[in-house]
Design an enzyme around this catalytic site. Structure first.
Site, PDB file in Angstrom:
ATOM      1  N   GLY A  67     -11.102   3.619   1.009  1.00 40.39           N
ATOM      2  CA  GLY A  67     -11.964   4.469   1.806  1.00 40.39           C
ATOM      3  C   GLY A  67     -13.292   3.866   2.187  1.00 40.39           C
ATOM      4  O   GLY A  67     -14.231   4.601   2.524  1.00 40.39           O
ATOM      5  N   GLY A 114       0.920   3.703   2.185  1.00 35.20           N
ATOM      6  CA  GLY A 114       1.121   4.315   3.492  1.00 35.20           C
ATOM      7  C   GLY A 114       0.140   5.435   3.777  1.00 35.20           C
ATOM      8  O   GLY A 114       0.137   5.991   4.877  1.00 35.20           O
ATOM      9  N   GLY A 115      -0.705   5.756   2.806  1.00 29.75           N
ATOM     10  CA  GLY A 115      -1.645   6.862   2.989  1.00 29.75           C
ATOM     11  C   GLY A 115      -2.571   6.680   4.161  1.00 29.75           C
ATOM     12  O   GLY A 115      -2.765   7.598   4.968  1.00 29.75           O
ATOM     13  N   PHE A 116      -3.148   5.497   4.290  1.00 28.29           N
ATOM     14  CA  PHE A 116      -4.091   5.265   5.389  1.00 28.29           C
ATOM     15  C   PHE A 116      -3.406   5.429   6.731  1.00 28.29           C
ATOM     16  O   PHE A 116      -3.962   6.025   7.664  1.00 28.29           O
ATOM     17  CB  PHE A 116      -4.703   3.865   5.272  1.00 28.29           C
ATOM     18  CG  PHE A 116      -5.675   3.542   6.369  1.00 28.29           C
ATOM     19  CD1 PHE A 116      -6.991   3.982   6.297  1.00 28.29           C
ATOM     20  CD2 PHE A 116      -5.290   2.818   7.487  1.00 28.29           C
ATOM     21  CE1 PHE A 116      -7.893   3.705   7.321  1.00 28.29           C
ATOM     22  CE2 PHE A 116      -6.177   2.532   8.502  1.00 28.29           C
ATOM     23  CZ  PHE A 116      -7.485   2.984   8.414  1.00 28.29           C
ATOM     24  N   ASP A 124       0.863  -1.179   0.000  1.00 24.97           N
ATOM     25  CA  ASP A 124       0.000   0.000   0.000  1.00 24.97           C
ATOM     26  C   ASP A 124       0.901   1.231   0.000  1.00 24.97           C
ATOM     27  O   ASP A 124       2.118   1.128   0.079  1.00 24.97           O
ATOM     28  CB  ASP A 124      -0.957  -0.027   1.186  1.00 24.97           C
ATOM     29  CG  ASP A 124      -0.249   0.073   2.527  1.00 24.97           C
ATOM     30  OD1 ASP A 124       0.948   0.397   2.558  1.00 24.97           O
ATOM     31  OD2 ASP A 124      -0.889  -0.190   3.555  1.00 24.97           O
ATOM     32  N   GLN A 167     -11.403   6.965  -4.509  1.00 22.58           N
ATOM     33  CA  GLN A 167     -11.923   7.486  -3.245  1.00 22.58           C
ATOM     34  C   GLN A 167     -13.287   8.143  -3.497  1.00 22.58           C
ATOM     35  O   GLN A 167     -13.916   7.869  -4.494  1.00 22.58           O
ATOM     36  CB  GLN A 167     -10.917   8.456  -2.628  1.00 22.58           C
ATOM     37  CG  GLN A 167      -9.646   7.788  -2.106  1.00 22.58           C
ATOM     38  CD  GLN A 167      -9.869   6.993  -0.824  1.00 22.58           C
ATOM     39  OE1 GLN A 167     -10.947   7.000  -0.229  1.00 22.58           O
ATOM     40  NE2 GLN A 167      -8.828   6.275  -0.384  1.00 22.58           N
ATOM     41  N   ASP A 200      -7.878  -7.678   1.054  1.00 23.66           N
ATOM     42  CA  ASP A 200      -6.940  -7.851   2.172  1.00 23.66           C
ATOM     43  C   ASP A 200      -7.609  -7.351   3.431  1.00 23.66           C
ATOM     44  O   ASP A 200      -8.516  -6.522   3.383  1.00 23.66           O
ATOM     45  CB  ASP A 200      -5.642  -7.070   1.939  1.00 23.66           C
ATOM     46  CG  ASP A 200      -5.823  -5.595   2.296  1.00 23.66           C
ATOM     47  OD1 ASP A 200      -5.349  -5.176   3.371  1.00 23.66           O
ATOM     48  OD2 ASP A 200      -6.451  -4.860   1.510  1.00 23.66           O
ATOM     49  N   HIS A 235      -5.075 -20.884  11.171  1.00 24.69           N
ATOM     50  CA  HIS A 235      -6.387 -21.413  10.792  1.00 24.69           C
ATOM     51  C   HIS A 235      -7.202 -20.369  10.035  1.00 24.69           C
ATOM     52  O   HIS A 235      -7.779 -20.650   8.984  1.00 24.69           O
ATOM     53  CB  HIS A 235      -7.184 -21.871  12.005  1.00 24.69           C
ATOM     54  CG  HIS A 235      -8.630 -22.104  11.675  1.00 24.69           C
ATOM     55  ND1 HIS A 235      -9.092 -23.304  11.195  1.00 24.69           N
ATOM     56  CD2 HIS A 235      -9.699 -21.255  11.674  1.00 24.69           C
ATOM     57  CE1 HIS A 235     -10.387 -23.193  10.930  1.00 24.69           C
ATOM     58  NE2 HIS A 235     -10.774 -21.958  11.212  1.00 24.69           N
ATOM     59  N   ASP A 254      -2.649   8.407  -1.829  1.00 21.32           N
ATOM     60  CA  ASP A 254      -3.951   9.066  -1.815  1.00 21.32           C
ATOM     61  C   ASP A 254      -4.255   9.586  -0.423  1.00 21.32           C
ATOM     62  O   ASP A 254      -3.593   9.217   0.543  1.00 21.32           O
ATOM     63  CB  ASP A 254      -5.059   8.089  -2.249  1.00 21.32           C
ATOM     64  CG  ASP A 254      -5.196   6.910  -1.286  1.00 21.32           C
ATOM     65  OD1 ASP A 254      -4.195   6.566  -0.616  1.00 21.32           O
ATOM     66  OD2 ASP A 254      -6.289   6.334  -1.194  1.00 21.32           O
TER      67      ASP A 254
END
Length: 376
Positions: free
Chosen positions: A221, A94-96, A92, A194, A271, A340, A146
């Site tokens: 988002g 890193g924006g989030f 990703d 977004q 994910d 699991h 973003d």
């Protein structure tokens, strides 16, 4: 990277496809275990490949930038060589993570200035800088930088944020095109749609992303506090516009039911930290519902964790034993539950793929959703 659409369900928008990268093939729909710091928590690489059968995993740009750092990753020859996972990987942007540091970051046109959650040191992420960082990490699929606005954003903020994300996307693409991979294999860049929960903004964002002709596209988002039905509506709005001949990645989603609903609406890649995070907290997923292993009801239950056998650990450990491990706070408890859950998620998307190809996905999915919603 190439994507081959192999089959589309006749009654829904569910799809089965094949992504081909220089590190191997990925059969879709697919779930990607999250390896934030170059490690899927509590899981060995051989378990990821041989037991869980992960075809692709994630790394997090923000966290890897801070630890172990770009100097170490480049000296190692990239993330694949550093952590020993020789199958495809995605990073990703890193924006989030950056935008979740609401008290210690400043958003500007140029980029984002933030302070490390580790030591308070000051750093700046610009679209160009993030592309350079992701080149150094070396994942097969890179995400554009973003802004991920809060799910509660009003229309004015959401529109302003989207406009910034779209300007940043143009800068990401420009930087991506003027740089080369560092380790002898190809990388792909996915833009991110977004627009919060506003239909017209999501449509505008999807049209802009579709015009970039990228190898694949992502939907970001969502699952950030909005009602589930609104999330599903936004997926439908976006997937009506995103090109059908490119993979669609729904970021950070979600529960097994969320994943089946996303597949039905034409999503190919998922994910989420839920399988490992919930596993570390004694919750496992099965095809008949969820189990909380801290509950005393399992103390004398000597049946397998999941008698249906959707994971290699099912027959090796009984419910009573796993209950004991959590009660005793043994580290093995978290490992067993995490493995699991990841194996179950991979089993679930594999079954969905089989039923899409067989032509009975809608019937199978309806039955699975009913079962998955139970608390055992």
């Amino acid at each position: 990277m190439t994507f081959t659409l192999q089959h589309t369900d006749s009654k829904t928008n569910a799809r089965a496809g094949l992504i081909t990268t220089d590190h191997g093939d990925i059969q879709t729909p697919i779930f990607m275990p999250v390896g934030t710091l170059a490690s899927v928590k509590g899981v060995h690489q051989h378990e990821l490949k041989d037991d869980i059968k992960a075809q692709i995993i994630l790394g997090n740009t923000y966290h890897l930038y801070l630890r172990p750092g770009l100097e170490v990753l480049e000296a190692a020859g990239g993330l694949h060589k550093f952590n020993g996972f020789d199958r495809p990987m995605l990073t990703d942007s890193g924006g989030f993570q950056v935008f979740s540091l609401s008290g210690i970051r400043k958003i500007r046109e140029e980029g984002v200035e933030f302070r490390s959650h580790l030591d308070g040191s000051k750093h700046t992420f610009t679209p160009e800088r993030v592309m350079d960082i992701e080149r150094t990490i070396g994942a097969d699929i890179m995400m554009a930088f973003d802004e991920c606005p809060p799910g509660t954003s009003d229309y004015a903020y959401a529109a302003k944020s989207l406009a910034l994300t779209e300007r940043w996307l143009d800068r990401c693409i420009r930087r991506f095109n003027e740089t080369e991979p560092k380790y002898g294999y190809k990388q792909s860049l996915f833009p991110i749609v977004q627009g919060c929960t506003f239909k017209d903004l999501r449509q505008k964002a999807a049209e802009n992303v579709a015009s970039k002709n990228a190898d694949g596209n992502a939907i970001g988002g969502l699952a950030v506090g909005e009602p589930t039905e609104v999330m599903y509506e936004m997926i439908e709005v976006v997937n009506e516009i995103l090109p059908k001949d490119r993979p669609r990645y729904l970021m950070g989603v979600g529960t097994p039911i969320n994943i089946l609903e996303g597949i039905e609406r034409g999503v190919d890649m998922f994910d989420c930290v839920m399988p490992t995070r919930n596993g570390r907290n004694a919750m496992i997923f099965t095809k008949h519902g969820t189990i909380n292993f801290r509950n005393k009801k399992w103390e004398m239950d000597f049946s397998p964790m999941d008698p249906e056998g959707t994971s290699y650990v099912d027959t090796a450990y009984t419910k009573a034993y796993v209950h004991h491990l959590f009660k005793a706070q043994e580290l093995l408890a978290m490992q067993v539950a995490s493995i699991h859950n990841l194996a179950f998620y991979l089993w679930l998307v594999g079954e969905a793929r089989d039923h899409i190809i067989a032509g009975d996905f809608a019937i199978w999915k309806a039955k699975m959703v009913e079962e998955l919603g139970r608390r055992l």
